[in-house]
Design an enzyme around this catalytic site. Structure first.
Site, mmCIF file in Angstrom:
data_model
loop_
_atom_site.group_PDB
_atom_site.id
_atom_site.type_symbol
_atom_site.label_atom_id
_atom_site.label_comp_id
_atom_site.label_asym_id
_atom_site.label_seq_id
_atom_site.Cartn_x
_atom_site.Cartn_y
_atom_site.Cartn_z
ATOM 1 N N HIS A 44 -26.749 10.002 1.333
ATOM 2 C CA HIS A 44 -25.491 9.355 2.459
ATOM 3 C C HIS A 44 -25.760 7.921 2.584
ATOM 4 O O HIS A 44 -26.779 7.540 2.062
ATOM 5 C CB HIS A 44 -25.472 10.297 3.698
ATOM 6 N N GLU A 46 -26.016 6.004 4.954
ATOM 7 C CA GLU A 46 -27.151 5.327 5.952
ATOM 8 C C GLU A 46 -28.468 5.358 5.254
ATOM 9 O O GLU A 46 -29.369 4.618 5.463
ATOM 10 C CB GLU A 46 -27.252 6.365 7.268
ATOM 11 N N CYS A 78 -28.803 12.481 8.469
ATOM 12 C CA CYS A 78 -28.905 11.106 8.614
ATOM 13 C C CYS A 78 -29.521 10.878 9.950
ATOM 14 O O CYS A 78 -30.205 9.933 10.030
ATOM 15 C CB CYS A 78 -27.632 10.416 8.299
ATOM 16 N N SER A 161 12.855 3.499 -17.280
ATOM 17 C CA SER A 161 12.245 3.129 -15.981
ATOM 18 C C SER A 161 11.095 2.276 -16.102
ATOM 19 O O SER A 161 10.354 1.729 -15.289
ATOM 20 C CB SER A 161 11.642 4.318 -15.345
ATOM 21 N N ARG A 200 -7.690 3.392 -14.099
ATOM 22 C CA ARG A 200 -8.687 1.878 -15.070
ATOM 23 C C ARG A 200 -9.231 1.416 -14.245
ATOM 24 O O ARG A 200 -8.728 1.171 -12.993
ATOM 25 C CB ARG A 200 -7.567 1.678 -16.168
ATOM 26 N N GLU A 282 2.733 11.686 -8.300
ATOM 27 C CA GLU A 282 3.418 10.301 -8.590
ATOM 28 C C GLU A 282 4.897 10.784 -9.147
ATOM 29 O O GLU A 282 5.643 10.083 -10.096
ATOM 30 C CB GLU A 282 2.605 9.974 -10.013
ATOM 31 N N LEU A 288 8.585 15.942 -6.184
ATOM 32 C CA LEU A 288 8.653 15.230 -4.733
ATOM 33 C C LEU A 288 9.889 15.712 -3.778
ATOM 34 O O LEU A 288 9.528 15.936 -2.553
ATOM 35 C CB LEU A 288 9.111 13.590 -5.013
#
Ligand code: AOF
Ligand code: ZN
Length: 353
Positions: A44, A46, A78, A161, A200, A282, A288
């Site tokens: 983790h 910390e 932690c 597009s 990317r 997307e 959507l």
């Protein structure tokens, strides 16, 4: 704390199902150690910061974006490491939404004599909105992203597009991809654009870790030569019960994983089981539209480009059925707007109550 937030942001996308945390150990006003969450099962934030600080951790202040854990998960608590390192003060920017922690981490530190305070920070809520949903419901946090013109179109009437938004906005989409666990698109997007659907780096090179690519393709129309099938990482095709068995085999031979599934809600449950904490959808408009019709969208990231396309046949970002009355339209809460090059990015949380 700002440095801790930056460290956490850098880890987003590589820690799921764990939250991405950043931690900084400060001794005498100087940063003595820094850490961020490593992939599941590894240390983790910390712990990384304490290890780097070594003996300087004694009497230090530890800044962390999320309350330290106090339970045994894949790794030990932690809080124990903080107490035994002799840290004097812990400042946490948020409470861990994991019901196993939920405030108990700070409490445990206080009982051990560490000064532990919560200093809420508005930038941090966004870091854990996905984790908070997944750890309490098992479902992914659904982020719908689209880019449209001033007149609400996503393409011309011929389907062209490329591009509605500018290059800086598209860089921002790459950041969203780097920070999510899975990207979802519909088959029409695959057929129209043959997208790579990869995340990317800033210089355009492919990352080692790729988000899972999820394609809703009920009849298995994805071509075997689709570019995304040759990219590193996994492409998961969601077929319906009607998809012919031989098409499923064809896609498996081309390197895809194929699930047969009927309901979108079922797809989300399975993605959640697969540790998909944040799902970036997307498009296109059909997917959507059905996600909005079913009330499954948690957040929207909408790019608006200063162009006007026009055309009654030009597509709009959200299809599906939509509501009958304006009173049933989604209200978008907590909206924020930011200019990115010539475009605008509006973010917010759809709500119907
Ligand atoms: C922290 N620091 O950097 C993170 C925390 O299975 P484990 O041991 O990795 O524990 C996972 C849980 O720990 C996770 O569900 C969340 O409650 C917390 N995440 N806590 O102190 C960190 N990533
Ligand atoms: Zn921990």
């Amino acid at each position: 704390m700002q440095r801790a937030i930056d460290l956490a942001r850098g880890a987003l996308g590589s820690t799921s199902p764990n939250p991405a945390v950043g931690a900084v150990v400060v001794q005498d006003g100087i940063i003595a150690g820094e850490g961020y969450t490593l992939p599941p099962g590894q240390r983790h934030a910390e712990i990384g910061a304490l290890q780097q600080a070594g003996p300087l951790a004694k009497g230090s202040t530890l800044y962390t974006t999320l309350e330290p854990c106090c339970h045994f998960g894949r790794t030990p608590p932690c809080t124990d490491a903080i107490i035994s390192a002799g840290v004097r003060e812990v400042i946490a920017a948020s409470i861990d939404p994991n019901p196993l922690v939920g405030g108990k981490g700070l409490e445990k530190l206080r009982v051990a004599g560490v000064e532990a305070t919560l200093e809420p920070c508005s930038d941090v809520g966004e870091l854990y909105e996905g984790f908070a949903k997944h750890v309490t419901t098992g479902l992914p946090f659904v982020l719908a992203k689209f880019a449209m013109s001033l007149d609400g179109k996503i393409a011309t009437y011929t389907g062209d597009s490329k591009w509605v938004s500018g290059p800086l906005a598209r860089d921002e989409v790459q950041r969203m991809r780097r920070e999510c666990d899975a990207i979802m698109v519909g088959i029409n997007t695959v057929l129209a654009d043959d997208p790579q659907l990869t995340a990317r780096a800033h210089d355009g090179s492919a990352l080692n870790r790729q988000p899972l690519r999820v394609v809703l393709d009920s009849h298995c129309r994805t071509p075997s030569e689709a570019r995304m099938l040759r990219e590193p990482g996994t492409t998961l095709i969601i077929a319906s019960g009607e998809a012919p068995g031989q098409e499923i085999e064809r896609l498996r031979a081309a390197g895809a994983e194929v699930w047969r599934m009927v309901e979108m809600s079922e797809v989300l449950v399975e993605l959640g089981h697969r540790d998909v904490v944040s799902l970036l959808v997307e498009g296109g408009g059909i997917i959507l539209g059905s996600l909005f019709d079913m009330g499954l969208v948690d957040k929207v990231n909408v790019f608006i480009a200063p162009v006007i396309i026009g055309g009654s046949q030009a597509s709009s970002p959200i299809e599906g059925h939509g509501p009958e009355f304006m009173s049933q339209a989604w209200k978008v809460d907590k909206t924020e707007i930011r200019q990115i090059g010539p475009d605008w990015l509006i973010t917010g949380y759809p709500n119907r109550t």
